[in-house]
Design a protein around this motif. Structure first.
Motif, short mmCIF file in Angstrom:
data_model
loop_
_atom_site.label_atom_id
_atom_site.label_comp_id
_atom_site.label_asym_id
_atom_site.label_seq_id
_atom_site.Cartn_x
_atom_site.Cartn_y
_atom_site.Cartn_z
N ARG A 1 40.57 44.06 40.64
CA ARG A 1 39.45 44.01 41.60
C ARG A 1 38.13 43.76 40.89
NH1 ARG A 1 42.17 48.53 43.70
NH2 ARG A 1 40.65 49.90 42.71
N SER B 1 37.59 42.23 38.02
CA SER B 1 37.45 41.01 37.22
C SER B 1 38.30 39.86 37.75
CB SER B 1 37.80 41.31 35.77
OG SER B 1 39.15 41.76 35.68
N LEU B 2 38.37 39.70 39.05
CA LEU B 2 39.20 38.66 39.64
C LEU B 2 38.87 37.26 39.12
CD1 LEU B 2 41.53 37.96 41.48
CD2 LEU B 2 39.92 37.86 43.38
N PRO B 3 37.60 36.85 39.02
CA PRO B 3 37.33 35.50 38.49
C PRO B 3 37.88 35.29 37.08
CG PRO B 3 35.39 36.37 39.57
CD PRO B 3 36.37 37.50 39.48
N LYS B 4 37.77 36.31 36.24
CA LYS B 4 38.28 36.22 34.86
C LYS B 4 39.80 36.11 34.87
CE LYS B 4 38.48 38.95 30.61
NZ LYS B 4 38.12 40.22 30.00
N LEU C 1 41.64 34.96 37.31
CA LEU C 1 41.95 33.64 37.86
C LEU C 1 41.91 32.58 36.76
CD1 LEU C 1 42.49 31.72 40.21
CD2 LEU C 1 40.03 31.66 40.59
N ARG C 2 40.88 32.61 35.93
CA ARG C 2 40.78 31.63 34.83
C ARG C 2 41.95 31.78 33.85
NH1 ARG C 2 35.38 32.93 35.53
NH2 ARG C 2 35.41 34.46 33.85
N ARG C 3 42.34 33.01 33.58
CA ARG C 3 43.47 33.23 32.67
C ARG C 3 44.76 32.66 33.24
NH1 ARG C 3 43.24 39.54 31.37
NH2 ARG C 3 45.29 39.07 30.52
N GLN D 1 44.99 30.28 35.55
CA GLN D 1 44.87 28.83 35.56
C GLN D 1 45.12 28.24 34.18
OE1 GLN D 1 40.93 28.56 37.27
NE2 GLN D 1 41.76 27.94 39.26
#
Length: 82
Positions: free
Chosen positions: A11, A13-16, A18-20, A22
Motif C-alpha cells: 500500500r 509503495s505501489l508505484p515502486k 509496479l516498476r519492479r 514491469q
C-alpha cells in the motif's frame, strides 16, 4: 529469487512495486506473515504458472474461527468494502 513484501509495504509503495514488476520481478505479498498472492508481469511466459491445486496457499487449512460470530463473507465486506 522472488521478493516478498507485506500488504502494508504494498500500500505504501505501489508505484515502486509496479516498476519492479514491469521490470520482470515476481513479488509475493504477505498478509499476516503468510503468502497471500503473487504479483507477476503479464508477459511472463518464461516461468510456468503453478497449478492452483499445487499452490500451498490454496491448499492451506483454516487458521482459526471468527470470535465475533461473523461469517467469512462478512469479513470480506469489511476488508474489501463489497
Amino acid at each position: 529469487m522472488r521478493a516478498a513484501i507485506s500488504t502494508k509495504e504494498l500500500r505504501a509503495s505501489l508505484p515502486k512495486v509496479l516498476r519492479r514488476v514491469q521490470g520482470g520481478e515476481r513479488i509475493t505479498v504477505l498478509y499476516r506473515s503468510r503468502p497471500a498472492f503473487q504479483i507477476v508481469p503479464v508477459d511472463d511466459s518464461a516461468a510456468p504458472g503453478t497449478p492452483l491445486e499445487a499452490d500451498p496457499v490454496y491448499r492451506a487449512r483454516p487458521v482459526g474461527r471468527s470470535r465475533d460470530g461473523r461469517q467469512a463473507a462478512d469479513h470480506d465486506g469489511v476488508l474489501y468494502r463489497s
